[in-house]
Each structure stands twice: as structure tokens, then as C-alpha cells.
Design a protein around this motif. Structure first.
Motif, PDB file in Angstrom:
ATOM      1  N   MET A   1     -37.864 -28.403  16.022  1.00  0.00           N
ATOM      2  CA  MET A   1     -36.266 -28.080  15.677  1.00  0.00           C
ATOM      3  C   MET A   1     -35.713 -29.414  15.224  1.00  0.00           C
ATOM      4  O   MET A   1     -35.767 -30.620  15.467  1.00  0.00           O
ATOM      5  CB  MET A   1     -35.873 -27.759  17.206  1.00  0.00           C
ATOM      6  CG  MET A   1     -34.452 -27.495  17.300  1.00  0.00           C
ATOM      7  SD  MET A   1     -33.764 -27.131  18.967  1.00  0.00           S
ATOM      8  CE  MET A   1     -34.737 -25.879  19.316  1.00  0.00           C
ATOM      9  N   THR A   2     -35.074 -29.118  14.161  1.00  0.00           N
ATOM     10  CA  THR A   2     -34.240 -30.004  13.343  1.00  0.00           C
ATOM     11  C   THR A   2     -32.738 -30.288  13.897  1.00  0.00           C
ATOM     12  O   THR A   2     -32.299 -29.389  14.504  1.00  0.00           O
ATOM     13  CB  THR A   2     -34.123 -29.858  11.771  1.00  0.00           C
ATOM     14  OG1 THR A   2     -33.544 -28.653  11.659  1.00  0.00           O
ATOM     15  CG2 THR A   2     -35.354 -29.667  11.372  1.00  0.00           C
ATOM     16  N   LYS A   3     -32.101 -31.379  13.654  1.00  0.00           N
ATOM     17  CA  LYS A   3     -31.015 -31.849  14.360  1.00  0.00           C
ATOM     18  C   LYS A   3     -29.887 -30.706  13.567  1.00  0.00           C
ATOM     19  O   LYS A   3     -28.867 -30.443  13.909  1.00  0.00           O
ATOM     20  CB  LYS A   3     -30.467 -33.187  14.059  1.00  0.00           C
ATOM     21  CG  LYS A   3     -31.032 -34.144  15.000  1.00  0.00           C
ATOM     22  CD  LYS A   3     -30.484 -35.299  15.115  1.00  0.00           C
ATOM     23  CE  LYS A   3     -31.087 -36.401  16.115  1.00  0.00           C
ATOM     24  NZ  LYS A   3     -30.926 -37.748  16.028  1.00  0.00           N
ATOM     25  N   GLU A   4     -30.187 -30.360  12.327  1.00  0.00           N
ATOM     26  CA  GLU A   4     -29.256 -29.447  11.700  1.00  0.00           C
ATOM     27  C   GLU A   4     -29.137 -28.180  12.378  1.00  0.00           C
ATOM     28  O   GLU A   4     -28.162 -27.425  12.188  1.00  0.00           O
ATOM     29  CB  GLU A   4     -29.668 -29.320  10.018  1.00  0.00           C
ATOM     30  CG  GLU A   4     -29.542 -30.546   9.295  1.00  0.00           C
ATOM     31  CD  GLU A   4     -30.818 -31.517   9.666  1.00  0.00           C
ATOM     32  OE1 GLU A   4     -31.843 -30.998   9.808  1.00  0.00           O
ATOM     33  OE2 GLU A   4     -30.237 -32.638   9.093  1.00  0.00           O
ATOM     34  N   SER A   5     -30.305 -27.892  13.154  1.00  0.00           N
ATOM     35  CA  SER A   5     -30.176 -26.471  13.832  1.00  0.00           C
ATOM     36  C   SER A   5     -29.559 -26.574  15.349  1.00  0.00           C
ATOM     37  O   SER A   5     -29.469 -25.534  15.820  1.00  0.00           O
ATOM     38  CB  SER A   5     -31.494 -25.740  13.743  1.00  0.00           C
ATOM     39  OG  SER A   5     -32.331 -26.632  14.745  1.00  0.00           O
ATOM     40  N   TRP A  40     -25.903 -33.822  20.308  1.00  0.00           N
ATOM     41  CA  TRP A  40     -26.486 -32.760  19.900  1.00  0.00           C
ATOM     42  C   TRP A  40     -26.887 -32.119  21.236  1.00  0.00           C
ATOM     43  O   TRP A  40     -27.817 -32.555  22.038  1.00  0.00           O
ATOM     44  CB  TRP A  40     -27.720 -32.689  18.914  1.00  0.00           C
ATOM     45  CG  TRP A  40     -27.269 -33.204  17.680  1.00  0.00           C
ATOM     46  CD1 TRP A  40     -26.862 -32.586  16.626  1.00  0.00           C
ATOM     47  CD2 TRP A  40     -27.216 -34.682  17.461  1.00  0.00           C
ATOM     48  NE1 TRP A  40     -26.547 -33.611  15.636  1.00  0.00           N
ATOM     49  CE2 TRP A  40     -26.698 -34.880  15.995  1.00  0.00           C
ATOM     50  CE3 TRP A  40     -27.659 -36.044  17.803  1.00  0.00           C
ATOM     51  CZ2 TRP A  40     -26.712 -35.953  15.185  1.00  0.00           C
ATOM     52  CZ3 TRP A  40     -27.775 -36.985  17.173  1.00  0.00           C
ATOM     53  CH2 TRP A  40     -27.051 -37.029  15.880  1.00  0.00           C
TER      54      TRP A  40
END
Length: 89
Positions: A1-5, A40
Motif C-alpha cells: 500500500m502506498t501513501k498516495e492511496s 495518513w
């Protein structure tokens, strides 16, 4: 999972004991004075613990608390009460 998601949040930390001692007006005022941090949102967690008979009367009781799992900007993880976060993205 990326921070953008992940969803971005603003949050502040306050320990439960201090929060319980405040009146509703003082709670609003205290929130305004707290240092707002950014992070986040990863999800929700439900914590449970058992109150002993001496704390709860005759029978033991389960106490539930919901927290948001937040990744701080330094990569560490904290659990924050839902009323102490605001989704911003």
C-alpha cells in the motif's frame, strides 16, 4: 500500500484521563489549543479490556474503545481517538 492511496488526516493527541476531566466547553477550547499534526489514516482498531470486579461492582465488565490507526510523518504509528482526527484528503 502506498501513501498516495491512503487518506491524509490532521490530528492531535490528548490522553484519556485529561480529556475526561474537561467540561464540554473546556473540551472544545482544549482542542483549539492543541498542536495539530499530520499523518495518513490506515484503518480502525477496537481495543478491549476487562475491568476487575473491584472497579466495576459485582461483575467483571468488558470495555471497548475505537481508535484510528495513524502513520505519522516520521513513519511511526499511533492510535488516536476518532473525535481527535479530521480527514483532509
Amino acid at each position: 500500500m502506498t501513501k498516495e492511496s491512503l487518506r491524509k488526516v490532521e490530528y492531535y493527541e490528548m490522553n484519556a484521563e485529561d480529556y475526561r476531566k474537561l467540561s464540554p466547553f473546556e473540551k472544545t477550547k482544549a482542542v483549539a489549543q492543541k498542536e495539530v499534526k499530520h499523518g495518513w489514516f490506515h484503518g480502525w482498531a477496537t481495543d478491549t479490556h476487562l475491568l476487575s470486579e473491584k472497579d466495576s461492582g459485582d461483575l467483571p465488565q468488558l470495555v471497548y474503545a475505537t481508535h484510528a490507526i495513524i502513520e505519522q510523518t516520521d513513519g511511526s504509528i499511533v492510535k488516536i481517538k476518532p473525535e481527535n482526527i479530521r480527514f483532509i484528503g
